[in-house]
Design a protein around this motif. Structure first.
Motif, PDB file in Angstrom:
ATOM      1  N   VAL B 106       0.617  -1.194   0.107  1.00 35.47           N
ATOM      2  CA  VAL B 106       0.006  -0.221  -0.041  1.00 35.47           C
ATOM      3  C   VAL B 106       0.900   1.395   0.146  1.00 35.47           C
ATOM      4  O   VAL B 106       0.605   2.081  -0.696  1.00 35.47           O
ATOM      5  CB  VAL B 106      -0.841   0.202   1.142  1.00 35.47           C
ATOM      6  CG1 VAL B 106      -1.478   1.329   1.261  1.00 35.47           C
ATOM      7  CG2 VAL B 106      -1.957  -1.277   0.973  1.00 35.47           C
ATOM      8  N   MET B 107       1.842   1.094   1.006  1.00 39.88           N
ATOM      9  CA  MET B 107       2.651   2.268   0.990  1.00 39.88           C
ATOM     10  C   MET B 107       3.329   2.684  -0.274  1.00 39.88           C
ATOM     11  O   MET B 107       3.682   3.688  -0.696  1.00 39.88           O
ATOM     12  CB  MET B 107       3.625   2.336   2.214  1.00 39.88           C
ATOM     13  CG  MET B 107       4.801   3.293   2.301  1.00 39.88           C
ATOM     14  SD  MET B 107       5.851   3.058   3.815  1.00 39.88           S
ATOM     15  CE  MET B 107       6.753   1.436   3.297  1.00 39.88           C
ATOM     16  N   LEU B 108       4.099   1.545  -0.914  1.00 40.13           N
ATOM     17  CA  LEU B 108       5.022   1.790  -2.131  1.00 40.13           C
ATOM     18  C   LEU B 108       4.037   2.156  -3.188  1.00 40.13           C
ATOM     19  O   LEU B 108       4.480   3.080  -4.123  1.00 40.13           O
ATOM     20  CB  LEU B 108       5.815   0.454  -2.338  1.00 40.13           C
ATOM     21  CG  LEU B 108       6.870   0.296  -1.303  1.00 40.13           C
ATOM     22  CD1 LEU B 108       7.777  -1.095  -1.709  1.00 40.13           C
ATOM     23  CD2 LEU B 108       7.626   1.407  -1.078  1.00 40.13           C
ATOM     24  N   VAL B 185      -0.058   5.139  10.277  1.00 41.38           N
ATOM     25  CA  VAL B 185       1.167   6.081  10.945  1.00 41.38           C
ATOM     26  C   VAL B 185       2.314   5.860  10.310  1.00 41.38           C
ATOM     27  O   VAL B 185       2.816   6.780   9.799  1.00 41.38           O
ATOM     28  CB  VAL B 185       1.347   5.972  12.401  1.00 41.38           C
ATOM     29  CG1 VAL B 185       2.564   6.827  12.945  1.00 41.38           C
ATOM     30  CG2 VAL B 185       0.144   6.189  13.394  1.00 41.38           C
ATOM     31  N   VAL B 186       2.755   4.530  10.121  1.00 39.00           N
ATOM     32  CA  VAL B 186       4.038   4.143   9.234  1.00 39.00           C
ATOM     33  C   VAL B 186       3.959   4.630   7.856  1.00 39.00           C
ATOM     34  O   VAL B 186       4.771   5.143   7.322  1.00 39.00           O
ATOM     35  CB  VAL B 186       4.354   2.683   9.327  1.00 39.00           C
ATOM     36  CG1 VAL B 186       5.452   2.434   8.512  1.00 39.00           C
ATOM     37  CG2 VAL B 186       4.383   2.398  10.827  1.00 39.00           C
ATOM     38  N   TYR B 193       9.201   9.911   1.897  1.00 42.96           N
ATOM     39  CA  TYR B 193      10.495   9.082   1.810  1.00 42.96           C
ATOM     40  C   TYR B 193      10.713   8.455   0.735  1.00 42.96           C
ATOM     41  O   TYR B 193      11.608   8.573  -0.014  1.00 42.96           O
ATOM     42  CB  TYR B 193      11.053   8.752   3.265  1.00 42.96           C
ATOM     43  CG  TYR B 193      12.199   7.914   3.394  1.00 42.96           C
ATOM     44  CD1 TYR B 193      13.496   8.498   3.492  1.00 42.96           C
ATOM     45  CD2 TYR B 193      12.309   6.236   3.260  1.00 42.96           C
ATOM     46  CE1 TYR B 193      14.412   7.848   3.309  1.00 42.96           C
ATOM     47  CE2 TYR B 193      13.454   5.801   3.380  1.00 42.96           C
ATOM     48  CZ  TYR B 193      14.533   6.434   3.312  1.00 42.96           C
ATOM     49  OH  TYR B 193      15.663   5.774   3.371  1.00 42.96           O
ATOM     50  N   ASN B 194       9.710   7.310   0.461  1.00 42.38           N
ATOM     51  CA  ASN B 194       9.859   6.368  -0.667  1.00 42.38           C
ATOM     52  C   ASN B 194       9.883   7.103  -1.943  1.00 42.38           C
ATOM     53  O   ASN B 194      10.391   6.790  -2.889  1.00 42.38           O
ATOM     54  CB  ASN B 194       9.075   5.235  -0.197  1.00 42.38           C
ATOM     55  CG  ASN B 194       9.429   4.440   0.950  1.00 42.38           C
ATOM     56  OD1 ASN B 194      10.839   4.047   0.818  1.00 42.38           O
ATOM     57  ND2 ASN B 194       8.852   3.915   1.765  1.00 42.38           N
ATOM     58  N   MET B 195       8.771   7.984  -1.717  1.00 46.88           N
ATOM     59  CA  MET B 195       8.336   8.774  -3.113  1.00 46.88           C
ATOM     60  C   MET B 195       9.431   9.326  -3.537  1.00 46.88           C
ATOM     61  O   MET B 195       9.845   9.502  -4.600  1.00 46.88           O
ATOM     62  CB  MET B 195       7.395   9.558  -2.723  1.00 46.88           C
ATOM     63  CG  MET B 195       6.663  10.636  -3.721  1.00 46.88           C
ATOM     64  SD  MET B 195       7.735  12.138  -4.020  1.00 46.88           S
ATOM     65  CE  MET B 195       7.631  12.851  -2.643  1.00 46.88           C
ATOM     66  N   LEU B 196      10.370  10.014  -2.715  1.00 48.01           N
ATOM     67  CA  LEU B 196      11.512  10.843  -3.021  1.00 48.01           C
ATOM     68  C   LEU B 196      12.557  10.169  -3.766  1.00 48.01           C
ATOM     69  O   LEU B 196      13.225  10.281  -4.769  1.00 48.01           O
ATOM     70  CB  LEU B 196      12.299  11.371  -1.862  1.00 48.01           C
ATOM     71  CG  LEU B 196      12.933  12.916  -1.967  1.00 48.01           C
ATOM     72  CD1 LEU B 196      11.844  13.768  -2.442  1.00 48.01           C
ATOM     73  CD2 LEU B 196      13.365  13.460  -0.693  1.00 48.01           C
ATOM     74  N   LEU B 238      14.629  -1.448  -4.118  1.00 48.32           N
ATOM     75  CA  LEU B 238      15.400  -0.765  -3.112  1.00 48.32           C
ATOM     76  C   LEU B 238      14.355  -0.313  -1.738  1.00 48.32           C
ATOM     77  O   LEU B 238      14.599  -0.966  -0.681  1.00 48.32           O
ATOM     78  CB  LEU B 238      16.116   0.446  -3.364  1.00 48.32           C
ATOM     79  CG  LEU B 238      17.152   0.849  -2.521  1.00 48.32           C
ATOM     80  CD1 LEU B 238      18.380  -0.249  -2.469  1.00 48.32           C
ATOM     81  CD2 LEU B 238      17.712   2.189  -2.978  1.00 48.32           C
ATOM     82  N   THR B 239      13.492   0.363  -2.270  1.00 50.36           N
ATOM     83  CA  THR B 239      12.456   0.837  -0.947  1.00 50.36           C
ATOM     84  C   THR B 239      11.762  -0.249  -0.649  1.00 50.36           C
ATOM     85  O   THR B 239      11.410  -0.258   0.894  1.00 50.36           O
ATOM     86  CB  THR B 239      11.425   1.988  -1.819  1.00 50.36           C
ATOM     87  OG1 THR B 239      10.660   1.269  -2.673  1.00 50.36           O
ATOM     88  CG2 THR B 239      12.059   3.035  -2.010  1.00 50.36           C
TER      89      THR B 239
END
Lengths: 449, 314
Positions: B106-108, B185-186, B193-196, B238-239
């Motif tokens: 989800v985050m990635l 929260v995570v 950060y991962n987006m960058l 990597l992320t």
């Protein structure tokens, strides 16, 4: 080039030196293991002495200033830290291992055994005035600092005899005119309160295993017995199970708040809004309510703890600390002298009570003027007379286990399941029993069958 | 390092010794450049790991009664067998794995989407949004957890209050929901950060590739799907590895939430359990837990790298 090589060698050996240092620390530790426990002599040091003292009682530095002015040869430096279980104990254990621990520290009664187990306490029974002081303290506190043998491992500082804080107005709204005197009445009151006002009679704090232990103490459940060679673990005794079953019924019937952690902003909000109407708690709890439920000033009262049988007079204790002299100190005599003064001198007691809210363990402490007065927040009630009385009713035989941290952890983890309906408090005690045994065995301690 | 020899072959035998001498000096020079890294690395990384492994192979024995003298003895793999059969530890591992399986994709996904959006935005907005997305990562973990704890709190949260007014009784810190509240929260913290990282990889795609795509008649979506995503795949992997490592080490949010929620046990995550165990002075067992956790992280990370290596080229 030669020069370079030498530097290189130096750089490469650095880590090895560090490794050697680690090994050295280990050896020292085992050596101290033999000495600290056995030595009981207590010789005074020559010349000026500086002692380090770790405490988390607010205002203690000012009490110590008073000592420092009167005793130029024994200067005490205060280090104010977070509460013991909030990291200070871990630091002390590390310090003891590394040989950098302070001379004195505040240690709660339930953790004394753990420190003794890690060989962290100095036996001060041979120090001047210590053994003679046994009569100066509330009975049960002195047996707590002896840890089952002839030694004295700390000086009692304060205690937490328990009583019932309750909202008189909410109780009256629900038609309860007299505070409950038995736990059965307390249960009935909970039902009435819930029905009439929608309020919970109290909260069941998942993290406060030491609170629950105070309730077990009142019931006469003795969780541990130390007989010198081995430990008997009785965490899930029938008495303890009775207390667990009682609170399980309160949880099952939705009479206690199950989603409020102890000492959390949420609990304070619930106190202020009148959603939680009482708290069986310790003497020091008076300032917790006063400082965090300001909007309810004048509405709270204090009553003796509800009893398990009508007419009984038993109280539990929750919290309270000692001043312990840690092993590795070079000045046990001076440290013991300071610890005695701190906890028996009337002026020091008065100041610690005023600034830190301590309820003294010394008998003389109960005569402090501040403890005779009515307290405004509690509608002018003389609440401390109730705690003084409770203090005299605390079972003196209650014994802590030497690995209390693990016992508490297992209890709290079990509480989580019980509060979610995925387990029971009784199972929490069974788990805590097993965890205590396992933990003791991991420390090489023999457990009685 | 000797591999970095001059590309020319020695022209005469006489020149060879001199050159060798110089290479020898040069080969030693790397030591000086790596020392500032190597010394702390050995002191604060390798040594503690070695110490932990050593400790995990021991146990405490005691003679002379309850408070008698202790000795530390070699115990082989006793602590490890305790760890791998401890239901609390295994439950914690299961919990973080479940967490990772849901939260990491989800985050990635979010990070990739934001990077794509940012890459297609006009230059002025690019800079602003890059900072806005990255901002949560700049907030220290404990502070972020405290802030979210307030937003989740059943008594104090304005969100819970509003939802209750609307007739919705939501418990963010309930036994079934708290894991996903932590996941939120995570995600909030690390998406930017991962987006960058992904965005930076996108910036490195040569303009000529886009031009070629344009000539071939590819639109924005087609370019994103067939050019940008395949070319940033190494960054995504990597992320992914970073996120797997982070997931297994979950600690800050649970321990902060424990102060207000009744649903976080001491063994909620393996890392929390190792911490609890060490606090109770059971260092050998805590060391064994840490080692098992580290090994599990290595295995998972490398398995992930392997599984994705064919497509990502890493």
């Amino acid at each position: 080039m030669k020069h370079q090589r030498r530097l290189m060698v130096a750089a490469m050996t650095l880590p090895m030196l560090a490794l050697a240092a680690c090994g050295g620390g280990g050896d020292e530790e085992t050596a101290a293991g033999g000495g600290g426990g056995g030595s009981t002599d207590c010789a005074a040091s020559d010349g000026e002495v500086t002692l380090n003292f770790v405490t988390w009682v607010p205002g203690m530095d000012q009490v110590v200033d008073m000592w420092n002015q009167e005793n130029p040869d024994i200067q005490v430096e205060v280090e104010t830290t977070p509460a013991g279980n909030a990291g200070t104990y871990s630091n002390l254990f590390n310090g003891l291992e590394a040989g950098t621990a302070p001379d004195l520290s505040q240690i709660e009664y339930d953790s004394l055994s753990s420190f003794r187990l890690q060989d962290g306490l100095q036996d001060i029974s041979a120090c001047e005035g210590v053994s003679e002081a046994s009569g100066d303290f509330v009975d049960w506190t002195w047996s707590q600092v002896q840890l089952g043998d002839d030694g004295v491992y700390a000086i009692p500082q304060d205690t937490g005899p328990m009583a019932l804080f309750y909202r008189e107005d909410l109780f009256q709204q629900a038609g309860i005119t007299e505070p409950p005197t038995t736990w059965e009445q307390y249960y009935e009151a909970a039902k009435q309160l819930k029905q009439a006002t929608g309020a919970y009679i109290t909260h069941f704090p998942q993290g406060d295993a030491n609170w629950f232990t105070g309730l077990l103490w009142q019931r006469g459940a003795s969780l541990f017995e130390l007989d010198g060679d081995q430990v008997q673990v009785n965490v899930d005794s029938p008495e303890a199970q009775e207390v667990a079953d009682y609170w399980q019924r309160m949880i099952d019937e939705d009479l206690v708040a199950t989603n409020l952690q102890g000492f959390s902003p949420d609990l304070y909000a619930a106190w202020n809004s009148g959603q939680v109407a009482s708290w069986p708690s310790a003497a020091w709890g008076y300032s917790t309510i006063r400082d965090n439920a300001a909007s309810t000033a004048g509405l709270w009262r204090v009553a003796p703890m509800p009893q398990w049988s009508e007419g009984d007079e038993a109280a539990g204790n929750w919290g309270g600390s000692t001043t312990a002299v840690l092993s590795g100190t070079e000045h046990p005599a001076e440290a013991a002298q300071f610890a005695l003064w701190l906890n028996t001198d009337p002026e020091a007691l008065a100041m610690a009570n005023e600034l830190g809210g301590l309820f003294p363990a010394a008998n003389a402490g109960s005569e402090l003027p501040a403890l005779q007065e009515g307290v405004e927040f509690y509608g002018g009630q003389e609440i401390f007379s109730i705690f003084t009385e409770a203090s005299s009713q605390v079972d003196t035989d209650f014994t802590w286990g030497p690995t209390m941290t693990d016992t508490y952890t297992a209890m709290s983890d079990g509480f989580t399941a019980a509060l979610n309906g995925q387990g029971t408090l009784s199972e929490a005690l069974t788990d805590a029993q097993a965890a205590s045994v396992e933990s003791l065995e991991s420390q090489g301690v023999q457990v009685a069958d | 390092m000797t591999a970095v020899a001059p590309p020319t072959t020695p022209s005469s035998p006489a020149a060879a010794p001199r050159r060798q001498g110089r290479t020898a000096v040069r080969s030693r020079a790397w030591i000086w450049f790596t020392l500032p890294f190597l010394v702390p690395f050995v002191l604060f990384y390798l040594l503690p790991i070695g110490y932990a492994i050593g400790q995990s192979l021991t146990k405490t024995e005691r003679t002379g009664g309850i408070f008698g003298e202790t000795t530390t003895t070699f115990a082989g793999l006793e602590q490890y067998s305790r760890v791998v059969t401890d239901p609390a530890f295994l439950n914690g591992v299961g919990r973080v794995l479940l967490f990772g399986v849901v939260q990491v994709p989800v985050m990635l996904g979010f990070a990739l989407l934001l990077a794509l959006l940012l890459d297609s935005a006009v230059a002025r907005l690019k800079r602003t949004f890059r900072i806005v997305y990255f901002l949560p990562y700049g907030i220290p973990g404990v502070i972020a957890a405290l802030m979210w704890a307030f937003l989740y709190s059943p008594q104090l949260s304005p969100i819970v209050g509003l939802l209750q007014d609307g007739g919705l009784d939501v418990e963010f810190l309930g036994s079934g929901t708290i894991l996903w509240s932590i996941a939120n929260v995570v995600t909030w913290t690390y998406t930017g950060y991962n987006m960058l990282i992904i965005f930076a990889a996108m910036q490195a795609i040569p303009q000529s590739v886009y031009e070629a795509a344009k000539v071939d008649g590819a639109g924005g979506l087609r370019t994103a799907w067939s050019i940008k995503i395949p070319l940033v795949l190494p960054a995504l992997v990597l992320t992914g590895v970073f996120s797997i490592i982070g997931t297994l080490q979950l600690f800050t949010e649970p321990i902060v939430f424990r102060a207000i929620s009744t649903n976080v046990t001491s063994s909620y995550t393996p890392n929390l359990l190792a911490y609890t165990t060490a606090s109770a002075n059971n260092y050998p067992l805590a060391a064994a837990m840490s080692v098992v956790l580290a090994v599990a992280t290595f295995i998972l990370s490398f398995a992930f790298l392997r599984a994705t290596s064919r497509r990502s080229g890493l």
